[in-house]
Design a protein around this motif. Structure first.
Motif, short mmCIF file in Angstrom:
data_model
loop_
_atom_site.label_atom_id
_atom_site.label_comp_id
_atom_site.label_asym_id
_atom_site.label_seq_id
_atom_site.Cartn_x
_atom_site.Cartn_y
_atom_site.Cartn_z
N ALA A 1 0.82 -1.22 0.00
CA ALA A 1 0.00 0.00 0.00
C ALA A 1 0.84 1.26 0.00
O ALA A 1 0.48 2.27 -0.62
CB ALA A 1 -0.95 0.00 1.20
N ASP A 2 1.98 1.23 0.70
CA ASP A 2 2.77 2.44 0.86
C ASP A 2 3.76 2.65 -0.28
O ASP A 2 4.62 3.54 -0.21
CB ASP A 2 3.49 2.43 2.20
N GLU A 3 3.65 1.84 -1.35
CA GLU A 3 4.37 2.15 -2.58
C GLU A 3 3.41 2.24 -3.76
O GLU A 3 3.82 2.37 -4.90
CB GLU A 3 5.45 1.10 -2.86
N TYR A 4 2.09 2.18 -3.46
CA TYR A 4 1.07 2.20 -4.51
C TYR A 4 0.57 3.62 -4.73
O TYR A 4 0.16 4.30 -3.79
CB TYR A 4 -0.10 1.30 -4.12
N LEU B 1 -9.87 0.61 2.45
CA LEU B 1 -8.79 1.14 1.64
C LEU B 1 -7.58 1.47 2.49
O LEU B 1 -7.69 2.17 3.50
CB LEU B 1 -9.27 2.42 0.92
N SER B 2 -6.41 0.97 2.09
CA SER B 2 -5.16 1.32 2.77
C SER B 2 -4.47 2.44 2.00
O SER B 2 -4.07 2.24 0.85
CB SER B 2 -4.23 0.10 2.85
N GLY B 3 -4.34 3.60 2.62
CA GLY B 3 -3.76 4.75 1.95
C GLY B 3 -2.24 4.77 2.06
O GLY B 3 -1.66 4.25 3.00
N ASN B 4 -1.61 5.41 1.08
CA ASN B 4 -0.16 5.50 1.00
C ASN B 4 0.33 6.71 1.79
O ASN B 4 0.17 7.85 1.36
CB ASN B 4 0.25 5.61 -0.48
N VAL B 5 0.95 6.44 2.94
CA VAL B 5 1.59 7.49 3.73
C VAL B 5 3.11 7.46 3.54
O VAL B 5 3.76 8.49 3.45
CB VAL B 5 1.23 7.35 5.23
N GLY B 6 3.67 6.24 3.43
CA GLY B 6 5.11 6.09 3.40
C GLY B 6 5.79 6.78 2.23
O GLY B 6 6.80 7.47 2.40
#
Length: 345
Positions: free
Chosen positions: A82-85, A132-137
Motif C-alpha cells: 500500500a505504501d508504494e502504490y 482502503l489502505s492509503g499510501n503514507v510512506g
C-alpha cells in the motif's frame, strides 16, 4: 516425527453464558487482498480476455467462492504494498496504465490492470465493505485526499475524472487506513512522527455527499505497547480505529519453520504462540482505556495468523505456503479470542 493420521484427539467445546449477551461484529471475519504472489493477478483478477472463465475480468471460481463466504469487508491494496502504490497509475484505459515493480514482494512487474475501479466494483459484486489502505510512506497528503474525493465525491474535478473513466456514481467508502505498518515497511516512522503525520493526513480526507469515513490509524506490531500509548495520547481523538498486527511466527530473521513438516513440539508451540494474542489484546486495550475509557476507538486486528517459510521451488518473495489443520486450529483459536473482546476488537 509428524503427527500420525492414526492418532486420535478429543476436542471438548466449553460454553459460557457470556456468549448470550455478546454481539460478534461481522467485520471480525473480514478478508485481506494484497498485491502479493497470485492473490490479485491470477487469483482475483485474470482480465477480460483470459481463457480462464471470468466475469468482467474476475475469476468465476474465486468470485463465487467469495460470494459464498459472504465476506463482510475486504482490505486492499496492502499490506506493505500500500505504501508504494500510487492510485493514479491504476485508473483509465488499461493500455495507458504504467507498469510498476512490486519491490516488496519478489520484484514482480505489474501492469496496474487491477486498480481502484476493479477493486470497488469487486466489492459491489460480492456485497462487501471496501477497506482502503492509503499510501503514507511514499505518498502525499494531496494524493490520499484526491483518492478519497475520486471515490466518493458526486461532483468536482476528481468526480469528473472518475466519470470519464466509466463510473458515473460515486462508490461508498467506510474504512480508510491511513498508512500500514508505519513503524516498518510503511515508512520506518517513530510513533511521535507518525502520530503527527496521521493527524495531518486524516484532516484532509473529507466526507463527501453523506459518505462517512471510519479512519484507522496504523497501529502496533505485537508487543509494541509504547506505539499504542503514543498514538492514543497524541492522535486518539482523531481516529475511529487503531490497527494491530500479530502473526503466529517464531521469528522474522531466520527460518519461520515449514508449513507441512513439523513435530508435536512445533504443533503445541504454534497453538501456544497463537493464544498469546489474548494477552497482547488485553495489554493494548488497557492502554487505550487510559485515553479512551468509553471505548470510542476500536482495535482493528487486520493482520493475523500463521506465517511459514516459502515452499521450496516457488517464486522467491511470493511467500507461497500450504495450509494444514494446524493453521485451521490457529484461525479458530484466534477468532474465539476476538469473540471475547468485542467491546474493543
Amino acid at each position: 516425527m509428524p503427527l500420525l493420521a492414526a492418532e486420535k484427539a478429543t476436542v471438548t467445546p466449553l460454553f459460557s453464558n457470556v456468549a448470550d449477551s455478546v454481539t460478534i461484529p461481522a467485520e471480525i471475519y473480514g478478508q485481506f487482498a494484497e498485491h502479493l504472489g497470485t492473490c490479485i493477478y491470477g487469483g482475483l483478477w485474470v482480465g477480460e480476455n483470459s481463457p480462464i472463465p471470468n466475469t468482467s475480468g474476475y475469476r468465476n471460481d474465486v468470485l463465487n467462492a467469495l460470494k459464498e463466504l459472504k465476506v463482510p469487508v475486504m482490505r486492499w491494496p496492502g499490506g506493505c504494498f500500500a505504501d508504494e502504490y500510487h492510485w493514479t497509475d491504476g485508473i483509465g484505459p488499461k493500455e495507458n496504465r504504467p507498469v510498476m515493480v512490486n519491490t516488496n514482494w519478489g520484484g514482480t512487474v505489474e501492469d496496474n490492470s487491477f486498480g481502484t475501479h476493479e477493486f470497488f466494483n469487486l466489492c459491489e459484486l460480492i456485497g462487501c465493505e471496501p477497506y482502503l489502505s492509503g499510501n503514507v510512506g511514499s505518498g502525499t497528503v494531496e494524493e490520499l485526499a484526491k483518492w478519497v474525493e475520486y471515490i466518493t465525491a458526486e461532483n468536482g474535478p476528481m468526480a469528473d475524472q472518475r466519470k470519464k473513466n466509466g463510473r458515473e456514481k460515486p462508490w461508498k467508502l467506510k474504512y480508510l487506513g491511513v498508512g500500514n505498518e508505519s513503524w516498518g515497511c510503511g515508512g520506518s516512522f517513530t510513533p511521535e512522527a507518525y502520530a503527527n503525520e496521521y493527524r495531518r493526513y486524516q484532516t484532509y480526507c473529507r466526507n463527501f455527499n453523506g459518505n462517512r469515513l471510519y479512519k484507522i490509524a496504523s497501529g502496533a506490531s505485537d508487543y509494541d505497547y509504547n506505539w499504542t500509548d503514543v498514538l492514543m495520547k497524541n492522535a486518539g481523538r482523531h481516529m475511529n480505529g487503531l490497527s494491530l498486527h500479530y502473526y503466529t511466527v517464531k521469528g522474522w530473521n531466520g527460518s519461520k519453520g515449514a508449513a507441512t513438516k513439523f513435530d508435536n513440539d512445533d504443533y503445541y508451540w504454534t497453538l501456544g504462540k497463537c493464544l498469546e494474542i489474548e494477552d497482547v489484546i488485553n495489554n493494548h486495550d488497557s492502554i487505550m482505556d487510559k485515553y479512551d475509557p468509553a471505548g470510542h476507538v476500536a482495535l482493528i486486528v487486520d493482520e493475523w495468523g500463521t506465517w511459514w517459510d516459502e515452499e521450496p521451488g516457488t517464486i522467491s518473495g511470493h511467500l507461497y505456503q500450504q495450509n494444514t489443520m494446524r493453521d485451521a486450529m490457529v484461525a479458530a483459536l484466534s477468532l474465539n479470542v476476538f469473540h471475547r473482546h468485542t467491546d474493543r476488537v
